[in-house]
Design a protein around this motif. Sequence first.
Motif, PDB file in Angstrom:
ATOM      1  N   ASP A   1      -0.382  10.200 -30.805  1.00  0.00           N
ATOM      2  CA  ASP A   1      -0.316   9.645 -32.151  1.00  0.00           C
ATOM      3  C   ASP A   1      -1.711   9.176 -32.600  1.00  0.00           C
TER       4      ASP A   1
ATOM      5  N   ASP B   1      -3.665  12.216 -33.394  1.00  0.00           N
ATOM      6  CA  ASP B   1      -3.105  12.842 -34.600  1.00  0.00           C
ATOM      7  C   ASP B   1      -3.615  12.147 -35.866  1.00  0.00           C
ATOM      8  N   ARG B   2      -3.752  10.825 -35.787  1.00  0.00           N
ATOM      9  CA  ARG B   2      -4.206  10.064 -36.945  1.00  0.00           C
ATOM     10  C   ARG B   2      -5.650  10.391 -37.318  1.00  0.00           C
ATOM     11  N   CYS B   3      -6.361  11.045 -36.431  1.00  0.00           N
ATOM     12  CA  CYS B   3      -7.762  11.391 -36.708  1.00  0.00           C
ATOM     13  C   CYS B   3      -7.895  12.800 -37.261  1.00  0.00           C
ATOM     14  N   GLY B   4      -6.769  13.461 -37.508  1.00  0.00           N
ATOM     15  CA  GLY B   4      -6.800  14.790 -38.101  1.00  0.00           C
ATOM     16  C   GLY B   4      -7.706  15.718 -37.319  1.00  0.00           C
ATOM     17  N   GLU B   5      -8.573  16.449 -38.049  1.00  0.00           N
ATOM     18  CA  GLU B   5      -9.406  17.441 -37.378  1.00  0.00           C
ATOM     19  C   GLU B   5     -10.517  16.812 -36.544  1.00  0.00           C
ATOM     20  N   TRP B   6     -10.738  15.525 -36.716  1.00  0.00           N
ATOM     21  CA  TRP B   6     -11.737  14.849 -35.881  1.00  0.00           C
ATOM     22  C   TRP B   6     -11.174  14.512 -34.508  1.00  0.00           C
TER      23      TRP B   6
ATOM     24  N   LEU C   1     -11.808   5.977 -35.659  1.00  0.00           N
ATOM     25  CA  LEU C   1     -12.602   5.025 -36.440  1.00  0.00           C
ATOM     26  C   LEU C   1     -12.518   3.655 -35.766  1.00  0.00           C
TER      27      LEU C   1
ATOM     28  N   GLU D   1     -11.709   1.091 -37.184  1.00  0.00           N
ATOM     29  CA  GLU D   1     -10.470   0.507 -37.719  1.00  0.00           C
ATOM     30  C   GLU D   1      -9.264   0.817 -36.829  1.00  0.00           C
ATOM     31  N   ASP D   2      -9.352   1.902 -36.063  1.00  0.00           N
ATOM     32  CA  ASP D   2      -8.206   2.313 -35.237  1.00  0.00           C
ATOM     33  C   ASP D   2      -8.081   1.488 -33.961  1.00  0.00           C
TER      34      ASP D   2
ATOM     35  N   LEU E   1      -4.715   0.479 -31.866  1.00  0.00           N
ATOM     36  CA  LEU E   1      -4.550   1.368 -30.714  1.00  0.00           C
ATOM     37  C   LEU E   1      -4.445   0.552 -29.427  1.00  0.00           C
TER      38      LEU E   1
END
Lengths: 505, 494
Positions: A80, A83-88, A105, A107-108, A112
């Motif tokens: 998860d 996944d929240r970082c998309g293509e990064w 980021l 912020e994560d 996390l």
Amino acid sequence: MAPALSKIEQAKAERCGLELEPQLAQLAAQGWDTLDEATLTIRLKWLGIFFRPVTPGRFMVRLRLPNGVIHADQLEVLADAVDRCGEWGSADITTRQNIQLRGLLLEDMAPLLSAMQAVGLTSRQSGHDNPRNITGNPFAGIDPEELVDTRPLVDAIQARLLADDAPRNLPRKFNIAVGGAPDSFLLHNDLAFLPADRDGELGFTVMVGGFFSAQRNELAIPLGLWLRGDQLPGFSLAVLRHFERCGNRQARNKSRLMYLVDELGLEAYREAVLAEFSGLGGLADPHDGQHRVTRAPRSGLGVQPQRQAGLHWVGLSVPVGRLDAEAMAELAAVARRHGSGELRLTEAQNVLIVNVPEEGLQALLAEPLLQRFSPTPGPLMAEAVSCTGNRYCSFALIPTKTTAQAVVEELERRLELPHAVRTHWTGCPNACGQPYMGEIGLMGAKARHDGQMVEAVKIFLGGDMGVDPKLAELHDKGVPLVQLVPVLENLLIERYGARRRPAAS
Amino acid sequence: MRLPVRVETAATRWTVEGDPEHWAQLQALRRGRLPLQPWLEGLSSGALQPEPELLAALWAQLKRPEVERLLASGAAADAGPWLVAARQELPALVATPAVVEAWLEPLLEHQVQCPARQARQWLEVLAAFQDPRVAQRLRRVVLEASRLAIEPGASDGDLQELLPLLPLLGRQRQRQDAPLLLGCALDPGPLAWRRAALEGVALGLSTWPLPLLVPALQRLAEDLSSALAAEALDLLARLPQGQRALRALRTRPLDPAVAERLQRRLQNSPLVLVVHGRQGGVIPALYCDLAQQLSRRRGAPVLVQALTAEAPAADAAFWLAAQRAGSITVVPLLLLPGEHVRRDLPALVAGWRAATAGALPEGAGPSVGWRPFLGSWPAWQSLLGDVVREAAAGRPFAWLHHPLQGQLAQRFLHHLARVWGQEGVPAVEPGPALRLALDPEGPALLVPYGLAPSRTAESLNMEGVVPPSWEVLPPLLELPSVRTFLLDRLEALP
């Protein structure tokens, strides 16, 4: 007069990075650019958070997975996050049976770390001058050849070393491993416990001082001590406390444990550690260093019978250890669907689904995920190990993972091999990809080609993790990447019994 | 003229790229173990090439006069190697006062004096430093480029070199740049340009004013580019109160992959189901089973709290879920508006608010909301009417309820009687009233109006309490249709 502390030692002495945890949300709100260099590049690593100069603002988190054991619900939390970082977002299985997440980021981090805590995961002290993830037999508890179940031992060592009274400011990183089977090759660790007999009792002989670096590479040597399993946590603490007090803090390139052993001499070092251990109420027996590790590690890939009747593990090859969110979530789902939900990670950067009942094997083998992570990979892909490479690491001189995968795939297209050949790829002389352990080791370099400086590799040959272990030695100091496939093709034919496939000849 | 492969001096044997010892020498230089002057001399005089790895090793070592000297020399004629070195090294150093002191002013001065293409590359070097003057220069260039980006026929190629400036502008974290960055991401233009702008938004995320940021990201989540839309969605999920913004997207036309991503990002609130406990606060197993199943379906913790007991202990997973969802929802599984609903429930909700404030850092706390009590839900009343009529199968029936006081409660009972076509019977000594309502000799259905077993309901099943021709309906939660209704309705709560 005490010598002046280096910049790194000053930063560590001023403040322990663990103190930053309650402030993570606030630090994210104010922006990572405002963090001083020491906080950004040193202290955050105590929380397992790594600033990556190659992707400024996109951080890495390295976990601790003792013995490489992870459960589906834990892996889902990590999936998860990626996944929240998309293509990064991506994740790597590391050579310490661990996972590191990329593309996050700042912020994560607070959410996390909370999410990880809720499922029993931690990233604490997984980087910089700390005891790193403690490795063990990846087949522990399920291995028909098992001598000792390493899982509870590894868990106990970690718990002891992360306790409040354990060292938090070592002079340098510290690798610990516990062997539990005849193929537990662990001599690249600063401290390794190998299964060994003494007076008919099975315990562990202590090996010290293994490490790889840009300056020096050593396999661990016998310390001449024997311990029961329940003594490992206390003894590890004693070694760390002594290292914390006496290790070299002036020159980081001479601060790994072996330098301290050299400085004191093996006898004196042993006496010092014994005194430290005695202070903790421990007493170790003398030992001749003979142990029951007799051969190179098994890959564990494919369908393998477990010690438990009717159960199997299925080892899947994860090419160069690279994962994405979808694959992580699917691995978790597959482990839950067909096994007990538990997964294991290997030092060769592969994954095992464990506790699969006989009757569930066919369904597992039919899972679409296995098209990507094969249980029966080619003989090179099965044992291709790679560091991160220059996509994320500023030290790396080449893109190791993509190069390794492309070269190995091409070689497997061209060649038939009678057996697996272990290749270790690393991007720079820091040797995170352990090139000296490979039958073929490859290290990123620069070389001149057609008048230009180009990406290249040094080639090392002859690493052996068997009964008579030895490090690979330099064979070629600069093969441009564009010439690498034919060079390796010839090497594999000449030295490893490979034959050209008819269609490729 | 640049010297070839190796330069020797009395003090230093210089190596160059390709030399086996080069890497180790640069590491030593970076760590301050080699004297700087010979290297500076070599670079300034042109004897040494300004290769990126060498420059990277020097970033943190130089003082301002040395920087000025280097920038004024031929070593700075080409910004290319400096840019490569800056990308590698500067991000970790730009908050170090000594590095800022040494580099910022000289770079600001040097950058304006360079020709256009060089100036752009030097601007990227400069942009590693967070400074209003740097932000202003970046803003100007991005603004000009954004006009170019929306011109018909603009291609990725036209803007390729300028792409790195957008994330760098985001990293400057100047609130005034929110409209520019969001505009670049939203306006039609080359995809790479728009994505670079969105990465700029991501890297300064906590800086931007939410009233601008949220609607812009919501619009981007509907973008035709699923990659752009996915990233916008993930940024929304990171914002304070982001769940609200995400929920608003549920009715929007999203790309299927983005809609799936939205489902993954929507975080259900943890629930607290408030129930009548039994004596001593014991919670009937039926409620625990319901909570367990509900928790699995919602992917969020569900606690059961008995009115007669202390609040259940909320663990780390509960608080994490509450924090992520931004709320905790209290659902009273109570059927009638008695004292519990009117007095106990507000106190219980206040208790959760206090617990939230104690468990989570200030500002991170979720809101605590509560739903109307279950018995007041029209859908529930309608369902119960159907359930009872079906169970009665034409037999007369009576429903037995907890005794209630007060006008409000009486009006509510009358309302239920209208809905179900049958007056309720209070459970205090129900025998005579029941016998008035139902024929003791004939078949009848008796409905204890409670979700779980209660003392009164259980006493009805004791021999001789009700005539043998009457059937007593089991606790409502044991009825599959009621259980399904509750699971579906509670699962659907946000």
